[in-house]
Design a protein around this motif. Structure first.
Motif, PDB file in Angstrom:
ATOM      1  N   ALA A   1      55.414  57.185  17.393  1.00 25.33           N
ATOM      2  CA  ALA A   1      56.304  58.147  16.761  1.00 25.33           C
ATOM      3  C   ALA A   1      55.992  59.537  17.277  1.00 25.33           C
ATOM      4  CB  ALA A   1      56.173  58.095  15.245  1.00 25.33           C
ATOM      5  N   LEU A   2      56.964  60.432  17.117  1.00 20.53           N
ATOM      6  CA  LEU A   2      56.801  61.837  17.447  1.00 20.53           C
ATOM      7  C   LEU A   2      56.511  62.624  16.181  1.00 20.53           C
ATOM      8  CD1 LEU A   2      59.762  62.301  19.960  1.00 20.53           C
ATOM      9  CD2 LEU A   2      57.340  62.125  20.514  1.00 20.53           C
TER      10      LEU A   2
ATOM     11  N   LEU B   1      49.955  66.138  10.416  1.00 21.79           N
ATOM     12  CA  LEU B   1      51.077  65.880  11.310  1.00 21.79           C
ATOM     13  C   LEU B   1      52.283  65.475  10.473  1.00 21.79           C
ATOM     14  CD1 LEU B   1      49.175  63.734  13.962  1.00 21.79           C
ATOM     15  CD2 LEU B   1      49.428  66.211  13.901  1.00 21.79           C
ATOM     16  N   GLN B   2      53.447  65.961  10.863  1.00 15.13           N
ATOM     17  CA  GLN B   2      54.667  65.678  10.110  1.00 15.13           C
ATOM     18  C   GLN B   2      55.710  65.054  11.021  1.00 15.13           C
ATOM     19  OE1 GLN B   2      56.628  69.055   8.329  1.00 15.13           O
ATOM     20  NE2 GLN B   2      57.593  67.782   6.762  1.00 15.13           N
ATOM     21  N   LEU B   3      56.275  63.934  10.567  1.00 14.57           N
ATOM     22  CA  LEU B   3      57.347  63.257  11.284  1.00 14.57           C
ATOM     23  C   LEU B   3      58.677  63.881  10.887  1.00 14.57           C
ATOM     24  CD1 LEU B   3      54.936  61.230  11.479  1.00 14.57           C
ATOM     25  CD2 LEU B   3      56.650  59.418  11.563  1.00 14.57           C
ATOM     26  N   ASP B   4      59.422  64.347  11.885  1.00 15.55           N
ATOM     27  CA  ASP B   4      60.675  65.049  11.633  1.00 15.55           C
ATOM     28  C   ASP B   4      61.843  64.220  12.154  1.00 15.55           C
ATOM     29  OD1 ASP B   4      62.652  66.867  11.113  1.00 15.55           O
ATOM     30  OD2 ASP B   4      62.121  68.233  12.731  1.00 15.55           O
ATOM     31  N   ARG B   5      62.483  63.469  11.272  1.00 17.33           N
ATOM     32  CA  ARG B   5      63.691  62.700  11.584  1.00 17.33           C
ATOM     33  C   ARG B   5      63.523  61.840  12.839  1.00 17.33           C
ATOM     34  NH1 ARG B   5      67.078  67.988  10.045  1.00 17.33           N
ATOM     35  NH2 ARG B   5      65.175  68.830  10.911  1.00 17.33           N
ATOM     36  N   ASN B   6      62.498  61.009  12.832  1.00 17.01           N
ATOM     37  CA  ASN B   6      62.272  60.086  13.939  1.00 17.01           C
ATOM     38  C   ASN B   6      63.264  58.939  13.849  1.00 17.01           C
ATOM     39  OD1 ASN B   6      59.247  60.050  15.582  1.00 17.01           O
ATOM     40  ND2 ASN B   6      59.741  61.668  14.140  1.00 17.01           N
ATOM     41  N   GLU B   7      64.033  58.743  14.888  1.00 19.87           N
ATOM     42  CA  GLU B   7      65.014  57.665  14.944  1.00 19.87           C
ATOM     43  C   GLU B   7      64.988  57.019  16.317  1.00 19.87           C
ATOM     44  OE1 GLU B   7      68.412  59.182  11.783  1.00 19.87           O
ATOM     45  OE2 GLU B   7      68.631  59.643  13.911  1.00 19.87           O
TER      46      GLU B   7
ATOM     47  N   PHE C   1      43.359  53.450  13.370  1.00 18.37           N
ATOM     48  CA  PHE C   1      43.030  54.432  14.392  1.00 18.37           C
ATOM     49  C   PHE C   1      44.246  54.642  15.289  1.00 18.37           C
ATOM     50  CE2 PHE C   1      38.972  52.815  13.026  1.00 18.37           C
ATOM     51  CZ  PHE C   1      38.157  53.939  13.020  1.00 18.37           C
ATOM     52  N   VAL C   2      44.457  55.884  15.670  1.00 17.46           N
ATOM     53  CA  VAL C   2      45.598  56.237  16.502  1.00 17.46           C
ATOM     54  C   VAL C   2      45.132  57.116  17.658  1.00 17.46           C
ATOM     55  CG1 VAL C   2      47.289  56.077  14.631  1.00 17.46           C
ATOM     56  CG2 VAL C   2      46.120  58.252  15.062  1.00 17.46           C
ATOM     57  N   ASP C   3      45.954  57.166  18.698  1.00 22.64           N
ATOM     58  CA  ASP C   3      45.777  58.085  19.821  1.00 22.64           C
ATOM     59  C   ASP C   3      46.874  59.135  19.748  1.00 22.64           C
ATOM     60  OD1 ASP C   3      43.679  56.542  20.664  1.00 22.64           O
ATOM     61  OD2 ASP C   3      44.818  55.498  22.221  1.00 22.64           O
ATOM     62  N   VAL C   4      46.489  60.391  19.870  1.00 22.10           N
ATOM     63  CA  VAL C   4      47.435  61.501  19.788  1.00 22.10           C
ATOM     64  C   VAL C   4      47.471  62.206  21.141  1.00 22.10           C
ATOM     65  CG1 VAL C   4      48.044  63.638  18.605  1.00 22.10           C
ATOM     66  CG2 VAL C   4      46.958  61.775  17.337  1.00 22.10           C
ATOM     67  N   LYS C   5      48.672  62.342  21.680  1.00 23.67           N
ATOM     68  CA  LYS C   5      48.857  62.955  22.997  1.00 23.67           C
ATOM     69  C   LYS C   5      49.758  64.169  22.876  1.00 23.67           C
ATOM     70  CE  LYS C   5      50.432  61.906  27.695  1.00 23.67           C
ATOM     71  NZ  LYS C   5      50.995  60.856  28.585  1.00 23.67           N
TER      72      LYS C   5
ATOM     73  N   GLY D   1      39.806  64.980  12.470  1.00 18.54           N
ATOM     74  CA  GLY D   1      39.512  65.788  13.647  1.00 18.54           C
ATOM     75  C   GLY D   1      40.689  66.644  14.087  1.00 18.54           C
ATOM     76  N   CYS D   2      40.608  67.106  15.342  1.00 18.13           N
ATOM     77  CA  CYS D   2      41.604  68.016  15.885  1.00 18.13           C
ATOM     78  C   CYS D   2      42.451  67.305  16.927  1.00 18.13           C
ATOM     79  CB  CYS D   2      40.937  69.250  16.498  1.00 18.13           C
ATOM     80  SG  CYS D   2      39.762  68.850  17.800  1.00 18.13           S
ATOM     81  N   VAL D   3      43.610  67.863  17.183  1.00 18.43           N
ATOM     82  CA  VAL D   3      44.540  67.324  18.171  1.00 18.43           C
ATOM     83  C   VAL D   3      44.935  68.461  19.106  1.00 18.43           C
ATOM     84  CG1 VAL D   3      45.387  65.560  16.604  1.00 18.43           C
ATOM     85  CG2 VAL D   3      46.557  67.756  16.717  1.00 18.43           C
ATOM     86  N   PRO D   4      45.405  68.152  20.324  1.00 19.38           N
ATOM     87  CA  PRO D   4      45.746  69.215  21.275  1.00 19.38           C
ATOM     88  C   PRO D   4      47.014  69.954  20.873  1.00 19.38           C
ATOM     89  CG  PRO D   4      46.318  67.070  22.165  1.00 19.38           C
ATOM     90  CD  PRO D   4      45.560  66.815  20.901  1.00 19.38           C
ATOM     91  N   GLY D   5      47.131  71.179  21.391  1.00 22.69           N
ATOM     92  CA  GLY D   5      48.336  71.949  21.217  1.00 22.69           C
ATOM     93  C   GLY D   5      48.257  72.953  20.090  1.00 22.69           C
ATOM     94  N   PRO D   6      49.136  73.962  20.101  1.00 27.61           N
ATOM     95  CA  PRO D   6      49.182  74.940  19.009  1.00 27.61           C
ATOM     96  C   PRO D   6      49.956  74.378  17.823  1.00 27.61           C
ATOM     97  CG  PRO D   6      50.813  75.484  20.663  1.00 27.61           C
ATOM     98  CD  PRO D   6      50.066  74.290  21.187  1.00 27.61           C
ATOM     99  N   LYS D   7      50.062  75.173  16.783  1.00 25.16           N
ATOM    100  CA  LYS D   7      50.828  74.749  15.621  1.00 25.16           C
ATOM    101  C   LYS D   7      52.309  74.611  15.980  1.00 25.16           C
ATOM    102  CE  LYS D   7      47.811  76.818  12.129  1.00 25.16           C
ATOM    103  NZ  LYS D   7      47.712  77.781  11.004  1.00 25.16           N
ATOM    104  N   ASN D   8      52.955  73.659  15.298  1.00 21.55           N
ATOM    105  CA  ASN D   8      54.386  73.368  15.483  1.00 21.55           C
ATOM    106  C   ASN D   8      54.701  72.804  16.865  1.00 21.55           C
ATOM    107  OD1 ASN D   8      54.951  74.373  12.862  1.00 21.55           O
ATOM    108  ND2 ASN D   8      55.054  76.457  13.673  1.00 21.55           N
ATOM    109  N   SER D   9      53.700  72.323  17.586  1.00 23.97           N
ATOM    110  CA  SER D   9      53.946  71.667  18.871  1.00 23.97           C
ATOM    111  C   SER D   9      54.207  70.193  18.640  1.00 23.97           C
ATOM    112  CB  SER D   9      52.753  71.865  19.811  1.00 23.97           C
ATOM    113  OG  SER D   9      51.582  71.286  19.251  1.00 23.97           O
ATOM    114  N   ILE D  10      54.936  69.578  19.571  1.00 23.46           N
ATOM    115  CA  ILE D  10      55.308  68.170  19.437  1.00 23.46           C
ATOM    116  C   ILE D  10      54.189  67.294  19.985  1.00 23.46           C
ATOM    117  CG2 ILE D  10      56.468  68.038  21.661  1.00 23.46           C
ATOM    118  CD1 ILE D  10      57.633  66.411  18.354  1.00 23.46           C
ATOM    119  N   LEU D  11      53.929  66.181  19.320  1.00 24.93           N
ATOM    120  CA  LEU D  11      52.858  65.257  19.692  1.00 24.93           C
ATOM    121  C   LEU D  11      53.389  63.831  19.668  1.00 24.93           C
ATOM    122  CD1 LEU D  11      50.069  66.767  17.417  1.00 24.93           C
ATOM    123  CD2 LEU D  11      50.269  67.110  19.877  1.00 24.93           C
TER     124      LEU D  11
END
Length: 319
Positions: A87-88, A111-117, A192-196, A278-288
């Motif tokens: 998911a994004l 992390l927030q899922l925004d209208r994933n379809e 467990f998940v991988d975040v990119k 933990g932490c994930v890459p990218g600034p706030k409001n970035s897509i992952l």
């Protein structure tokens, strides 16, 4: 000086110097018999007369199937291909969770899922692999190209701001139909998940910040080069040039980064929130991109939309 005698090229040598006919025929017959015993291969080059050793790319009905085909390549990557789609999500920021029993504080990211379809399916017969194309966010139709508008209209979804593909192992990974929504309950607590994502861009950075170089000494005659990189390479030893790949100052960050084996601490399906450790890459409001961890056992999560745990709002709507 007397003239030289002309050479008689057409005159045969004496008979005692010529080999006998019988010995010549015997030698020719022996050579022919020896050639018949050798394998039938060309002798005009330096090829070996022995059979070649088996190769995994050799096409021979007696050998195993070729391993250079697309089918064999998918089979080699089968163990590391997830069973289901990901998911994004948007990075909303970091916070902390406290364990009421031990009082331990755990840093986490929301992390927030925004209208994933689901926008489309990729199949092995048509595209060469199985994948689920997922769209997220919302975008004005005036800012979307006509081909993409037709693509979204065919799937029956609104125009999406972000579109990504998630490869799956087989046809069973296409359990989510086109147009169906992926909720936060697609992930379960404890898995467990991988975040990119794309890391923050730092701009132009020096060698000490970018690569962790030690810098130059602060004394002993060193002047105005305390944070300099130093020598970029030898002279004759490296060919009087700087070898490719030499770590130097340059642009830092703004590259794809994957953080593996993050534990899902909490799932809020009603608000579409997934809290990971933990932490994930990218600034706030970035897509992952979130998907099941490759280096952990596959979770026993839902494979279709019918298996997703319903949200509180959905339960109230059906009641």
């Amino acid at each position: 000086m007397p003239p030289r005698t002309a050479l008689n090229w057409g005159v045969l040598p004496p008979s005692f110097l010529l080999p006998s006919t019988a010995s010549t025929s015997i030698a020719a017959a022996a050579a022919a018999a020896a050639l018949k015993q050798l394998p039938n291969t060309s002798r005009r080059t330096i090829k070996s007369i022995h059979d070649p050793r088996p190769n995994r790319f050799t096409h021979n009905p007696k050998h195993e199937p070729l391993e250079s085909t697309s089918t064999a390549a998918l089979a080699r990557r089968e163990h590391s291909t997830p069973l289901r789609s990901g998911a994004l999500a948007l990075k909303r920021g970091m916070t902390a969770l406290y364990d009421p029993e031990t009082g331990k504080r755990t840093a986490c990211t929301v992390l927030q899922l925004d209208r994933n379809e689901v926008v489309a399916h990729k199949t092995r017969d048509v595209h060469g692999y199985y994948a689920v194309q997922v769209g997220a966010g919302l975008k004005r139709a005036a800012n979307v190209t006509r081909p993409m508008l037709g693509h979204f209209a065919t799937a029956g979804v609104s125009p999406k701001r972000w579109v990504a593909e998630f490869k799956v192992r087989g046809k069973e990974g296409l359990g989510l139909g086109v147009g169906e929504r992926i909720l936060a309950s697609w992930f379960t607590e404890g898995q467990f998940v991988d975040v990119k994502g794309t890391s923050r861009g730092m701009g132009f950075a020096g060698g000490m910040k970018r690569h962790g170089f030690g810098g130059q000494p602060a004394s002993h005659g060193q002047s105005l080069m305390h944070r300099g990189m130093g020598s970029a390479g030898g002279s004759q030893g490296s060919g009087s040039r700087v070898l490719p790949g030499k770590r130097m100052a340059g642009r830092m960050g703004n590259e794809s980064v994957t953080v593996q084996n993050l534990k899902v601490l909490k799932v809020d399906a009603e608000n579409g929130l997934v809290v990971v450790n933990g932490c994930v890459p990218g600034p706030k409001n970035s897509i992952l991109k979130i998907r099941d961890a490759l280096k952990k056992s596959w979770p026993e999560g839902p494979m279709t939309s019918a298996e997703i745990a319903p949200t509180k709002a959905a339960v109230e709507a059906t009641a």
